[in-house]
Write a protein that holds these residues in place. Structure first.
Motif, mmCIF file in Angstrom:
data_model
loop_
_atom_site.group_PDB
_atom_site.id
_atom_site.type_symbol
_atom_site.label_atom_id
_atom_site.label_comp_id
_atom_site.label_asym_id
_atom_site.label_seq_id
_atom_site.Cartn_x
_atom_site.Cartn_y
_atom_site.Cartn_z
ATOM 1 N N TYR A 123 -14.743 -37.771 -10.582
ATOM 2 C CA TYR A 123 -13.990 -36.512 -10.079
ATOM 3 C C TYR A 123 -12.981 -37.142 -9.042
ATOM 4 O O TYR A 123 -13.504 -37.984 -8.065
ATOM 5 C CB TYR A 123 -15.161 -35.439 -9.243
ATOM 6 N N SER A 169 -10.824 -34.074 -13.143
ATOM 7 C CA SER A 169 -12.197 -34.468 -13.767
ATOM 8 C C SER A 169 -12.171 -35.204 -15.161
ATOM 9 O O SER A 169 -11.294 -34.423 -16.112
ATOM 10 C CB SER A 169 -13.214 -33.251 -13.948
ATOM 11 N N THR A 235 -9.756 -29.017 -12.528
ATOM 12 C CA THR A 235 -10.738 -28.187 -11.741
ATOM 13 C C THR A 235 -10.373 -27.088 -10.817
ATOM 14 O O THR A 235 -10.875 -26.998 -9.813
ATOM 15 C CB THR A 235 -11.902 -28.895 -11.588
ATOM 16 N N LEU A 246 -18.080 -29.424 -15.438
ATOM 17 C CA LEU A 246 -16.871 -30.393 -15.574
ATOM 18 C C LEU A 246 -17.383 -31.406 -16.558
ATOM 19 O O LEU A 246 -16.394 -31.774 -17.328
ATOM 20 C CB LEU A 246 -16.849 -31.286 -14.297
ATOM 21 N N LYS A 256 -19.112 -27.997 -10.820
ATOM 22 C CA LYS A 256 -18.197 -28.073 -9.532
ATOM 23 C C LYS A 256 -18.233 -26.582 -8.768
ATOM 24 O O LYS A 256 -18.173 -25.690 -9.672
ATOM 25 C CB LYS A 256 -16.625 -28.506 -9.584
#
Length: 322
Positions: A123, A169, A235, A246, A256
């Motif tokens: 991420y 991500s 995201t 994710l 998330k």
């Protein structure tokens, strides 16, 4: 004893490609050294983090595992192969390009003894303008064409480069050729493994001044030339206090969420939960107790914990075993 959310002292790893960016989270880094990795929650021979809060303060994650077993981590909270905690959570500061690399899966017959394969996800916490990563091979690349390109020093012609921004991500199953490049700050959730096979390292010296080892044969053996199932996404969250998935693998789920009002949650009954504060501040409440949340904090919530609450304004990642 009654379980409670655990916070750990990170183990910081010097890397030739690292820097000092993890200091922005309030961590005290070893002075004068390029720190590339903060192992935030780990139970591995190469790095085991110690609890810093509550009754278990001072114990390593391995000692917590040995003393409290499934009562803390749940029925799914162990690697069946190694008996250890199954995941490793890191923060990565990439001031220079990482090596072009690939990881094996659990079935590779040349894995080091006691090691797992390595499926992971990234991420992107922050990215400088123009930042990119290497994410997979070009679609037409085979083992034979890649081996030839390596022999002729044209390996980078085989790579796919992807621009990145904060909030992106990337799911990276074992067998995916990849490399973080300079200018990114990353949260990484992965199988509990420290096995990396390097294909290319820009002909640079390591921290000892000597060329770093390459692992060409192992790399060529484990690459998923027909595709590994890697996926990526931007995201953007439409609503607060909801989880967006994710990454989903046999080894972990990563989600998330955006905290803006008080959020009541329940711990998974069969798996621990890892919680990462990507940005913002807040408070983690359970029973009559509470812990402050700030950017860069990482917590382990034991399996089957009583309901907990989050308050404040923050972006969070959570991960657990499916």
């Amino acid at each position: 004893m009654k379980s409670y959310p655990l916070k750990f002292q990170p183990e910081f790893k010097e890397r030739v490609w690292g820097g000092r960016a993890l200091e922005q989270f309030g961590f005290e880094l070893p002075p004068g050294r390029p720190i590339g990795e903060g192992w935030m929650i780990g139970d591995h021979p190469n790095g085991t983090t110690k609890v810093v809060n509550g009754e278990l303060a001072g114990l390593g994650l391995d000692e917590v595992r040995e003393r409290h077993g499934k009562a803390f981590f749940g029925a799914k909270g162990y690697s069946e192969k190694t008996g250890r905690f199954p995941l490793l959570l890191k923060l990565l500061d990439c001031q220079d390009d990482l090596s072009v690399q690939v990881h094996p899966n659990d079935l590779y017959d040349r894995l080091p003894e006691g090691e797992l394969g390595k499926t992971e996800m990234w991420y992107i916490l922050d990215a400088k303008p123009g930042a990119k990563i290497i994410y997979g091979l070009r679609p037409d690349i085979t083992r034979e064409t890649l081996a030839e390109a390596i022999q002729n020093n044209r390996i980078m012609d085989c790579m796919q480069e992807v621009p990145v921004a904060a909030g992106d991500s990337f799911y990276i199953p074992a067998g995916t050729v990849h490399a973080l490049c300079s200018g990114v700050l990353v949260a990484e959730i992965q199988q509990n493994s420290d096995t990396t096979y390097r294909l290319y390292d820009y002909d640079r010296p390591g921290l000892d001044g000597k060329p770093r080892d390459l692992h060409i044969e192992d790399s060529l053996n484990v690459i998923a030339y027909e595709g590994s199932g890697a996926t990526r996404m931007t995201t953007e969250l439409e609503r607060s206090n909801e989880w967006l998935q994710l990454a989903a693998s046999p080894y972990f789920i990563v989600e998330k969420g955006r905290l803006e009002t008080e959020w009541s949650l329940a711990a998974n009954s069969e798996s621990f939960t890892l919680l990462v504060v990507c940005d913002g501040t807040g408070t983690l409440h359970w029973g009559e107790h509470k812990l402050a949340l700030r950017t860069g904090d990482c917590f382990l919530l034991p399996a089957g914990s009583s309901e907990y609450r989050l308050s404040g304004e923050a972006t969070l990642l959570r991960s657990y075993i499916p």
